[in-house]
Design a protein around this motif. Structure first.
Motif, PDB file in Angstrom:
ATOM      1  N   ARG A 133      25.669 -85.078 -18.332  1.00  0.00           N
ATOM      2  CA  ARG A 133      25.962 -86.443 -18.726  1.00  0.00           C
ATOM      3  C   ARG A 133      25.213 -86.686 -20.027  1.00  0.00           C
ATOM      4  O   ARG A 133      24.033 -86.316 -20.140  1.00  0.00           O
ATOM      5  CB  ARG A 133      25.472 -87.411 -17.658  1.00  0.00           C
ATOM      6  N   GLN A 160      30.857 -93.340 -28.177  1.00  0.00           N
ATOM      7  CA  GLN A 160      30.968 -93.129 -26.730  1.00  0.00           C
ATOM      8  C   GLN A 160      32.414 -92.801 -26.357  1.00  0.00           C
ATOM      9  O   GLN A 160      32.679 -91.862 -25.606  1.00  0.00           O
ATOM     10  CB  GLN A 160      30.496 -94.376 -25.983  1.00  0.00           C
ATOM     11  N   ILE A 211      34.025 -89.491 -24.536  1.00  0.00           N
ATOM     12  CA  ILE A 211      34.770 -89.600 -23.274  1.00  0.00           C
ATOM     13  C   ILE A 211      36.159 -88.981 -23.442  1.00  0.00           C
ATOM     14  O   ILE A 211      36.619 -88.218 -22.592  1.00  0.00           O
ATOM     15  CB  ILE A 211      34.852 -91.075 -22.807  1.00  0.00           C
ATOM     16  N   GLU A 212      36.802 -89.291 -24.566  1.00  0.00           N
ATOM     17  CA  GLU A 212      38.141 -88.734 -24.815  1.00  0.00           C
ATOM     18  C   GLU A 212      38.091 -87.216 -24.943  1.00  0.00           C
ATOM     19  O   GLU A 212      39.056 -86.529 -24.637  1.00  0.00           O
ATOM     20  CB  GLU A 212      38.755 -89.361 -26.067  1.00  0.00           C
ATOM     21  N   ARG A 242      31.199 -86.642 -19.988  1.00  0.00           N
ATOM     22  CA  ARG A 242      30.667 -87.817 -19.263  1.00  0.00           C
ATOM     23  C   ARG A 242      29.594 -88.475 -20.098  1.00  0.00           C
ATOM     24  O   ARG A 242      28.625 -87.811 -20.500  1.00  0.00           O
ATOM     25  CB  ARG A 242      30.052 -87.367 -17.935  1.00  0.00           C
ATOM     26  N   THR A 243      29.747 -89.735 -20.343  1.00  0.00           N
ATOM     27  CA  THR A 243      28.852 -90.396 -21.299  1.00  0.00           C
ATOM     28  C   THR A 243      28.430 -91.760 -20.779  1.00  0.00           C
ATOM     29  O   THR A 243      29.216 -92.455 -20.153  1.00  0.00           O
ATOM     30  CB  THR A 243      29.595 -90.584 -22.648  1.00  0.00           C
ATOM     31  N   TYR A 244      27.199 -92.077 -21.051  1.00  0.00           N
ATOM     32  CA  TYR A 244      26.631 -93.338 -20.577  1.00  0.00           C
ATOM     33  C   TYR A 244      25.893 -93.972 -21.737  1.00  0.00           C
ATOM     34  O   TYR A 244      25.178 -93.295 -22.469  1.00  0.00           O
ATOM     35  CB  TYR A 244      25.687 -93.023 -19.413  1.00  0.00           C
TER      36      TYR A 244
END
Ligand code: SF4
Length: 341
Positions: free
Chosen positions: A282, A305, A309-310, A314-316
């Motif tokens: 992540r 972000q 994601i695209e 997984r990104t936060y």
């Protein structure tokens, strides 16, 4: 100087008792008295037979756990706790209350000599590494402030993998079932990429989680921002991380501070995605908060972000906390002052 009982793991304590002609089974009670009941006097450990304390006293000491010099409270509830240890070495830890949990962010060193150009701690240089007792004192102070701690992150001052022996010992002491019994899986150790220690962690029995500070995906920018790149290049760090994830069947957390115009361009997100896509991970994106501000979210933060994601990563997006008391990521910089007499 007599060895400090507070720094002994339970197996070491058992061995010590055996060597003194006592039963190793008493180690559990000694451990409980020191690490959970807050005993400060070796001659009077609650729940420990006087014969055992009498045997320990000539050979061991029991240090007093350091207490904080100062606590600052942010308008968002974040608390920054400042320690000045016996020799004046400063260190800070942070309590971060969230909706359903409380995180304790601990320091592993007083200052740091890694020289990351964006980091207030790095600007101090290294005063010294912290002892296991000084690391535990930070946890205890956070616990007193918050009443309860859900997870620990070693993301305060210092590079934990350059003080690994003491951090490792603190992890073992905090997680012992007769001590605080804090689960190792709820502890995260963050590194800028000390490869030999990532490899050691992979092979060890410790269950702590690994976080790696990426800083930048291209070598040149990374070397400029984090000189550790020259010794441990990111691509080799990622090889060690892949081996860690395979052996542990675990995911890693990547920390990525977004510096406007430096590492937040579409080409940077594409490069980063290409590097980490095959790793169970992540990515935590952190908008840059320069010491003294202003910082925070720019229009590129959300776009970056979305691009990750695209690309299947997984990104936060981490909401930065405690910027008004300089407790945000990269801002910890307890000054290297001696305590006033
Ligand atoms: S970012 Fe971490 S490793 Fe780099 S100088 Fe700051 S404390 Fe040290």
């Amino acid at each position: 100087m007599k060895p400090d009982l507070r720094a002994l793991t339970r197996p070491e304590l058992e061995a010590a008792l055996t060597a003194l002609g006592e039963k190793p089974v008493h180690a559990a009670a000694v451990y409980l008295a020191v690490h959970r009941l807050g005993a400060a006097d070796l001659a009077a450990l609650p729940g420990v037979p006087p014969r055992v304390t009498a045997a320990l006293s000539p050979a061991y000491s029991l240090s007093t756990l350091p207490v904080p010099a100062e606590t600052q409270v942010s308008c968002d509830g974040t608390r920054k706790i400042l320690f000045r240890f016996h020799d004046g070495a400063p260190a800070e830890c942070v309590v971060l209350p969230a909706k359903d949990r409380v995180i304790a962010c601990l320091s592993s060193q007083s200052g740091c000599d890694c020289g990351c150009t964006f980091c207030a701690t790095g600007a101090l240089g290294l005063r010294r590494s912290l002892t296991p007792q000084e690391i535990i004192a930070q946890f205890e102070a956070c616990l007193r402030e918050a009443g309860e701690i859900s997870s620990i992150v070693f993301m305060g001052m210092g590079e934990p993998f350059l003080n690994w022996e003491n951090v490792k010992r603190a992890v073992r002491l905090l997680s012992d079932s007769r001590g605080r019994h804090f689960p190792q899986v709820k502890m995260t150790v963050s590194t800028v990429g000390v490869i030999p220690v990532i490899e050691e962690l992979t092979a060890s029995d410790l269950r702590v989680r690994l976080a790696v500070s990426v800083v930048a995906a291209d070598e040149e920018t990374r070397a400029r921002l984090a000189p550790m790149e020259k010794k441990y290049p990111l691509r080799r760090v990622l090889e060690a991380v892949r081996a860690y994830c395979r052996a542990r069947k675990a995911a890693v957390m990547f920390e990525y501070i977004l510096f406007p115009g430096v590492n937040d361009r579409p080409s940077d997100s594409a490069l980063l995605a290409g590097l980490v896509r095959d790793i169970p991970c992540r990515v935590n994106l952190i908008p840059y908060n320069p010491p003294g501000g202003p910082g925070g979210e720019t229009p590129r933060v959300k776009a970056f972000q979305l691009e990750l994601i695209e690309a299947g990563v997984r990104t936060y997006l981490r909401v930065e906390r405690g910027a008004d008391i300089a407790a945000a990521c990269g801002q910890l910089a307890a000054k290297n002052k001696e305590p006033r007499g």
